[in-house]
Design a protein around this motif. Sequence first.
Motif, PDB file in Angstrom:
ATOM      1  N   ASP A 158       6.892  -7.339  94.983  1.00 54.94           N
ATOM      2  CA  ASP A 158       6.715  -5.795  95.939  1.00 54.94           C
ATOM      3  C   ASP A 158       8.315  -6.193  96.543  1.00 54.94           C
ATOM      4  OD1 ASP A 158       6.001  -4.270  97.801  1.00 54.94           O
ATOM      5  OD2 ASP A 158       5.332  -5.927  99.214  1.00 54.94           O
ATOM      6  N   ALA A 173       2.624  -9.979  93.753  1.00 55.11           N
ATOM      7  CA  ALA A 173       2.531  -9.094  94.237  1.00 55.11           C
ATOM      8  C   ALA A 173       4.135  -8.939  95.189  1.00 55.11           C
ATOM      9  CB  ALA A 173       1.750  -8.751  95.178  1.00 55.11           C
ATOM     10  N   ARG A 227       6.012  -0.790  88.391  1.00 57.20           N
ATOM     11  CA  ARG A 227       5.967  -2.165  89.644  1.00 57.20           C
ATOM     12  C   ARG A 227       4.506  -3.040  89.624  1.00 57.20           C
ATOM     13  NH1 ARG A 227       6.201  -0.712  95.882  1.00 57.20           N
ATOM     14  NH2 ARG A 227       8.705  -0.499  94.841  1.00 57.20           N
ATOM     15  N   SER A 228       3.205  -2.064  89.576  1.00 51.25           N
ATOM     16  CA  SER A 228       2.166  -2.565  89.062  1.00 51.25           C
ATOM     17  C   SER A 228       1.703  -3.217  87.823  1.00 51.25           C
ATOM     18  CB  SER A 228       0.470  -1.186  89.818  1.00 51.25           C
ATOM     19  OG  SER A 228       0.583  -0.431  88.615  1.00 51.25           O
ATOM     20  N   ASP A 257       0.942  -6.991  87.600  1.00 50.89           N
ATOM     21  CA  ASP A 257      -0.066  -7.148  86.723  1.00 50.89           C
ATOM     22  C   ASP A 257       0.097  -8.557  85.522  1.00 50.89           C
ATOM     23  OD1 ASP A 257      -1.629  -6.158  88.035  1.00 50.89           O
ATOM     24  OD2 ASP A 257      -2.105  -4.444  86.245  1.00 50.89           O
TER      25      ASP A 257
END
Lengths: 294, 499
Positions: free
Chosen positions: A283, A279, A59-60, A64
């Motif tokens: 997210d 995000a 996810r991160s 990114d």
Amino acid sequence: MGERLGAALARPDLDGATWEALEEALLGADVSWAVTEQLLGCLRSEASERRISDPAALRSLLADAVADLMHAPDGALDRSGSPAVWLFVGVNGSGKTTTIGKLAHAEVRAGRRVVLGAADTFRAAATEQLATWAERAGAHLVRGNAGGDPAAVAFDAISHAAASGADVVMIDTAGRLHTNHNLMGELAKIRRVAERAPGELCEALVTLDATTGQNGLAQARMFGEAAGVTGAVLTKLDGSARGGSVLSVRAELNVAVKLVGLGEGLGDLVPFDAAAFAAALVDTEGMDADVRGS
Amino acid sequence: MFEALSGNLNSVFDRLRRKGRLRPEDVTEALGEIRRALLAADVATEVVAEFRDRVRDEALAADLNRALNPAQQVVQIVHAELVRTLGGDPVSIGFASRPPTVALLAGLQGSGKTTAAAKLARWFRSQGRSPLLVGADLTRPAAVEQLRVLAAEISVPVFSEATDPVAVALAGLAEARRLGRDVVICDTAGRQVVDEELMAEVRAIGEAIQPHHTFLVLDAMMGQEAVRVGRSFHEALGLDAVILTKLDGDARGGAALSVRAVLGCPVAFASVGERVGDFERFHPDRLAGRILGMGDLLSLAEKAEAAYEGREAADAAGAAERVLAGEFTLDDFLAQMRQMRKLGGLGDLLAHLPSAQAAQAAEAGVDERRLGRMEAIICSMTPAERTQPAIIDGSRRRRIAAGSGTTTAEVTELLRNFSAARKMMRGARPAGRRRKSKGSGGRKGGGSSRVTPAGGARHRSATDLLEQLEGLESPPGGPGGSTPGTGSQPPGPLAWPGR
């Protein structure tokens, strides 16, 4: 997208189904097929290179990658002209007038003198709508006649601004579908005339509705060709839509999003923040708090 | 519109057609590509999955290889599924036994509610009703003013007052009773579905006026959000149907597909242009034909019937005959061009044509402005020159150029292309006919094959002309650019998938 992406990321390993679910999740956020493949391709090689076996860590990584793509060093609006001329273009209902109203408010609050040019002489009551915003923001409005030549209104507005020593002129134009050849030609003329007026055309901003799907790319492309677009305003991002279509606008046309519209209040316009946008796009929690109660 | 979707699907079908017998892998591959095409067209992911599954089941059940033409069978299955997903027959708009009939419009900001309200009022009036427009959008600056201007254009009264939306809606209803108006159309403010306060407000309006028709106004360019937005409004209001707006662009139309599939409420109207009259009933079967690249010749024929009156229709039929006989004159061409404009302009015409022709014309940059110059040139000719262009010498050329505000080069160009087109028409005729009859035969049961011969012929001739005159757009001096000729097979009048 949140739920599905959440489900995808919660899977224990990176099997084929996970990637397929990821792909569908991005597509479900209006990210184009090409950009989805590109993002997932990067993610795949990164995952195998760094031996990432935890789907949640993706996810991160994904955020990114999106932030990298959307990041624009030249995000600020160009105020170098005296007056600086900002032209607003976009399809019908994408939020040009509302964006101008909010931006005028912000500029006036920052101590700048603002002139608005009501060059949408086509849509019924468009001038009245802009007049209300001008009054709220404390900006001067230059108007034309209904059905009059929009380029002439733009010229008058810029001339007036130059004569009165204003800092910024914002030109509102009629919404038009990017496929309408004649109306796009009219827009190109507005730009040409505005360039000849005694100011400097610093920005031509295209408003893109966050709820728009794959069509956003075609819009940005055609408005870019007709009006020499210098950036985009992503409007209506306060709804449930995540605006994934601007990824391909950035990737394929290199048009950066400069502003984000978040509602109909005077203060609901903020500079684009690539990290926050990314995000929100990947997210899950923030989105579940929205509509996704069902 | 739907160009991209048609294009993608057609390339899938073309590949299938080349195969003859289909192996299971071929079908699986095609299904994958259909999925991709639908997703790229903004069809909701959940609808795509379901659509693909149904096509697969149908294909398996149909025992494809026993069919005469397996690929054609797949096309038919997809067509049938598209019609099914889009929602069968057009919605009928009923009227309340005790007037007024109340219609409520709701939707996101910028979806086109106010414009749609005026267009809907005009439609009701064309049905012999007397509508009243109620402006309950008190949020957006000048929204009521916009409604008033649009309503004045179509001579429909507007009611609004600066109280609150629920009160305005109720008072509007009372006003309609007082004035004896039998239809009330209530425009509301745009709202985001995440805005609970505004959703509660629209719910309150609905409860107060108890509409007979609750329409969701939906932007055709909308992406994956269409389904979520539709659901939220459906929960708040109980939607009856959808008005799809901005369908005159190149929107891929996924919203239309998804909304029907997920909400179960059909698309009733489509808004297709800037003018108040650019508003049509939605025909799912015809639209499916458009998506598959078959064009929507039926709708076009109907528009033609409406646009042509008596003598003109006879003229047009005569022109079509002369085209087929290869005796087409510049006068006929001028008439065609003017009728085409009556049909709503070139862009609108192209949207109704099979994708191949439309794409060709678009690529050639055929546009209204150029047509205008061509019209001016022909108008500057004498009747004799129009029927016998051969008599136009240098002196006449200069006169025509001066009269039409063009250059002699442009006049020459038009004449050259016209003569090439006329030659082409003679040569192309048998090929065009052959292809058409073969195609129709191969498409039994397809919804959009019901083309009225007269209408079809007229428009085929108009487009053929356009195609053949597109050489005009090539730079002067260049040897014809895209001018057809030189041995290449001319595009047939109808690009049926069964070609």
